[in-house]
Design a protein around this motif. Structure first.
Motif, PDB file in Angstrom:
ATOM      1  N   PHE A 152       0.839  -1.200   0.000  1.00 60.23           N
ATOM      2  CA  PHE A 152       0.000   0.000   0.000  1.00 60.23           C
ATOM      3  C   PHE A 152       0.873   1.248   0.000  1.00 60.23           C
ATOM      4  N   TRP A 153       0.581   2.177  -0.905  1.00 60.26           N
ATOM      5  CA  TRP A 153       1.239   3.486  -0.945  1.00 60.26           C
ATOM      6  C   TRP A 153       0.204   4.550  -0.576  1.00 60.26           C
ATOM      7  N   GLY A 154       0.371   5.211   0.540  1.00 59.22           N
ATOM      8  CA  GLY A 154      -0.511   6.310   0.874  1.00 59.22           C
ATOM      9  C   GLY A 154      -0.205   7.524   0.017  1.00 59.22           C
ATOM     10  N   LEU A 155      -1.228   8.115  -0.570  1.00 58.18           N
ATOM     11  CA  LEU A 155      -1.050   9.291  -1.426  1.00 58.18           C
ATOM     12  C   LEU A 155      -1.329  10.597  -0.694  1.00 58.18           C
ATOM     13  N   THR A 156      -2.123  10.546   0.349  1.00 54.90           N
ATOM     14  CA  THR A 156      -2.527  11.764   1.051  1.00 54.90           C
ATOM     15  C   THR A 156      -1.791  11.907   2.371  1.00 54.90           C
ATOM     16  N   ASP A 157      -1.590  13.141   2.771  1.00 51.62           N
ATOM     17  CA  ASP A 157      -0.936  13.466   4.038  1.00 51.62           C
ATOM     18  C   ASP A 157      -1.911  13.182   5.189  1.00 51.62           C
ATOM     19  N   VAL A 158      -1.487  12.335   6.133  1.00 53.37           N
ATOM     20  CA  VAL A 158      -2.384  11.985   7.238  1.00 53.37           C
ATOM     21  C   VAL A 158      -2.175  12.884   8.456  1.00 53.37           C
ATOM     22  N   ASN A 159      -1.194  13.770   8.381  1.00 54.30           N
ATOM     23  CA  ASN A 159      -0.922  14.679   9.492  1.00 54.30           C
ATOM     24  C   ASN A 159      -1.824  15.903   9.388  1.00 54.30           C
ATOM     25  N   ARG A 160      -2.784  16.015  10.285  1.00 59.24           N
ATOM     26  CA  ARG A 160      -3.735  17.132  10.253  1.00 59.24           C
ATOM     27  C   ARG A 160      -3.122  18.411  10.818  1.00 59.24           C
ATOM     28  N   ASP A 161      -2.098  18.288  11.633  1.00 60.14           N
ATOM     29  CA  ASP A 161      -1.469  19.449  12.259  1.00 60.14           C
ATOM     30  C   ASP A 161      -0.445  20.047  11.298  1.00 60.14           C
ATOM     31  N   ALA A 162      -0.865  21.047  10.538  1.00 57.18           N
ATOM     32  CA  ALA A 162       0.019  21.651   9.537  1.00 57.18           C
ATOM     33  C   ALA A 162       1.042  22.596  10.155  1.00 57.18           C
ATOM     34  N   SER A 163       0.898  22.937  11.427  1.00 55.38           N
ATOM     35  CA  SER A 163       1.787  23.914  12.047  1.00 55.38           C
ATOM     36  C   SER A 163       3.222  23.405  12.164  1.00 55.38           C
ATOM     37  N   ASP A 164       3.385  22.072  12.267  1.00 54.05           N
ATOM     38  CA  ASP A 164       4.744  21.552  12.422  1.00 54.05           C
ATOM     39  C   ASP A 164       5.433  21.307  11.087  1.00 54.05           C
ATOM     40  N   GLY A 165       4.703  21.457   9.975  1.00 49.40           N
ATOM     41  CA  GLY A 165       5.313  21.319   8.651  1.00 49.40           C
ATOM     42  C   GLY A 165       5.591  19.888   8.223  1.00 49.40           C
ATOM     43  N   ASN A 166       5.203  18.915   9.023  1.00 42.32           N
ATOM     44  CA  ASN A 166       5.455  17.518   8.681  1.00 42.32           C
ATOM     45  C   ASN A 166       4.372  16.970   7.764  1.00 42.32           C
ATOM     46  N   ARG A 167       4.786  16.393   6.642  1.00 46.18           N
ATOM     47  CA  ARG A 167       3.866  15.690   5.751  1.00 46.18           C
ATOM     48  C   ARG A 167       4.144  14.199   5.899  1.00 46.18           C
ATOM     49  N   VAL A 168       3.127  13.460   6.321  1.00 42.44           N
ATOM     50  CA  VAL A 168       3.306  12.058   6.695  1.00 42.44           C
ATOM     51  C   VAL A 168       2.387  11.186   5.849  1.00 42.44           C
ATOM     52  N   ARG A 169       2.923  10.086   5.343  1.00 40.48           N
ATOM     53  CA  ARG A 169       2.138   9.140   4.548  1.00 40.48           C
ATOM     54  C   ARG A 169       2.356   7.721   5.051  1.00 40.48           C
ATOM     55  N   ASN A 170       1.307   6.918   4.911  1.00 36.53           N
ATOM     56  CA  ASN A 170       1.376   5.514   5.325  1.00 36.53           C
ATOM     57  C   ASN A 170       1.935   4.640   4.211  1.00 36.53           C
ATOM     58  N   ARG A 171       2.657   3.610   4.628  1.00 36.36           N
ATOM     59  CA  ARG A 171       3.111   2.548   3.737  1.00 36.36           C
ATOM     60  C   ARG A 171       2.871   1.220   4.449  1.00 36.36           C
ATOM     61  N   GLY A 172       2.728   0.140   3.697  1.00 30.79           N
ATOM     62  CA  GLY A 172       2.528  -1.132   4.367  1.00 30.79           C
ATOM     63  C   GLY A 172       2.530  -2.320   3.434  1.00 30.79           C
ATOM     64  N   LEU A 173       3.066  -3.435   3.929  1.00 32.82           N
ATOM     65  CA  LEU A 173       3.037  -4.715   3.239  1.00 32.82           C
ATOM     66  C   LEU A 173       2.096  -5.629   4.000  1.00 32.82           C
ATOM     67  N   THR A 174       1.126  -6.231   3.302  1.00 33.82           N
ATOM     68  CA  THR A 174       0.142  -7.098   3.940  1.00 33.82           C
ATOM     69  C   THR A 174       0.145  -8.459   3.265  1.00 33.82           C
ATOM     70  N   ILE A 175       0.118  -9.509   4.072  1.00 37.57           N
ATOM     71  CA  ILE A 175       0.016 -10.894   3.590  1.00 37.57           C
ATOM     72  C   ILE A 175      -1.277 -11.475   4.160  1.00 37.57           C
ATOM     73  N   LEU A 176      -2.143 -11.968   3.287  1.00 38.83           N
ATOM     74  CA  LEU A 176      -3.458 -12.449   3.683  1.00 38.83           C
ATOM     75  C   LEU A 176      -3.691 -13.890   3.245  1.00 38.83           C
ATOM     76  N   VAL A 177      -4.315 -14.643   4.104  1.00 37.41           N
ATOM     77  CA  VAL A 177      -4.688 -16.030   3.806  1.00 37.41           C
ATOM     78  C   VAL A 177      -6.178 -16.179   4.101  1.00 37.41           C
ATOM     79  N   GLY A 178      -6.914 -16.858   3.211  1.00 35.41           N
ATOM     80  CA  GLY A 178      -8.345 -16.950   3.465  1.00 35.41           C
ATOM     81  C   GLY A 178      -9.032 -18.029   2.650  1.00 35.41           C
ATOM     82  N   LEU A 179     -10.357 -17.916   2.645  1.00 38.29           N
ATOM     83  CA  LEU A 179     -11.223 -18.851   1.938  1.00 38.29           C
ATOM     84  C   LEU A 179     -12.069 -18.094   0.927  1.00 38.29           C
ATOM     85  N   ARG A 180     -12.347 -18.738  -0.196  1.00 43.43           N
ATOM     86  CA  ARG A 180     -13.197 -18.171  -1.241  1.00 43.43           C
ATOM     87  C   ARG A 180     -14.284 -19.178  -1.595  1.00 43.43           C
ATOM     88  N   PHE A 181     -15.411 -18.652  -2.030  1.00 45.92           N
ATOM     89  CA  PHE A 181     -16.553 -19.521  -2.327  1.00 45.92           C
ATOM     90  C   PHE A 181     -17.207 -19.108  -3.643  1.00 45.92           C
TER      91      PHE A 181
END
Length: 208
Positions: free
Chosen positions: A179-208
């Motif tokens: 996952f590549w986050g495209l939007t800045d999740v930091n609502r506090d603009a006063s500190d000047g930090n632009r923060v985005r999420n990244r993540g690797l997910t591995i999923l196992v499941g069932l399908r029907f």
């Protein structure tokens, strides 16, 4: 003649719909997410490492053709990061989301028992939890605190998802995605930090 053509078109459309309905899938998946946060500049980076936590949810696959489909998901996805401030102090940024990825899917390899597919597309997320958790470890005793930081984290997030999966046997499914986050999740603009999420997910499941 016109009536015959209309009847033939209806018959073909029903046949196509029936064929697609036979390939339609739904199910559920669960697995770990290895998440971290990134800053726009190295000077702003506070040094957060990876947060590992469990997520999962449901999905439906709607065929478009013999090898193409749309995959729609609704997932609980943990994000954030972990910061080791000192030897015995750990600070964890806990960000949890309900996400709805809308993914295009292409089956690359198919056999009687296994099929491999790749997928990618946009994802919209709603934050349901935002906490800053600090743990202090002294010997065998662990203590800490947890603060709600919802006012500092954006409510909605947009991103991109890409990955691949394997359908195993009649009901099994395994996939991995980034996952590549495209939007800045930091609502506090006063500190000047632009923060985005990244993540690797591995999923196992069932399908029907």
């Amino acid at each position: 003649m016109r009536v015959a053509l209309i009847g033939l078109a209806l018959l073909l459309s029903c046949g196509i719909a029936t064929a697609h309905a036979q390939q339609r899938q739904f199910g559920g998946k669960i697995g770990p997410t290895i998440a971290n946060i990134v800053y726009d500049s190295a000077q702003q980076d506070e040094g957060y490492g990876r947060r590992v936590s469990l997520g999962g949810g449901g999905f439906v696959v709607l065929p478009l053709g013999r090898r193409t489909a749309v995959q729609i998901e609704a997932l609980f996805t943990p994000k954030g990061g972990k910061l080791l401030q000192e030897t015995d102090v750990t600070s964890t940024l806990i960000l949890d989301y309900i996400e709805v990825p809308l993914l295009g899917r292409v089956t690359a390899i198919r056999s009687s028992s296994v099929s491999f597919h790749v997928f990618g597309g946009p994802s919209a997320g709603v934050r349901i939890n935002a906490k800053q958790q600090v743990a202090y470890t002294g010997g065998v005793i662990t203590s800490g605190s947890s603060d709600d930081i919802s006012s500092e984290i954006a409510r909605f997030e947009l991103g991109l998802v890409a990955g691949g999966g394997v359908d195993v046997g009649r009901n099994g499914v395994i996939d991995a995605r980034y996952f590549w986050g495209l939007t800045d999740v930091n609502r506090d603009a006063s500190d000047g930090n632009r923060v985005r999420n990244r993540g690797l997910t591995i999923l196992v499941g069932l399908r029907f």
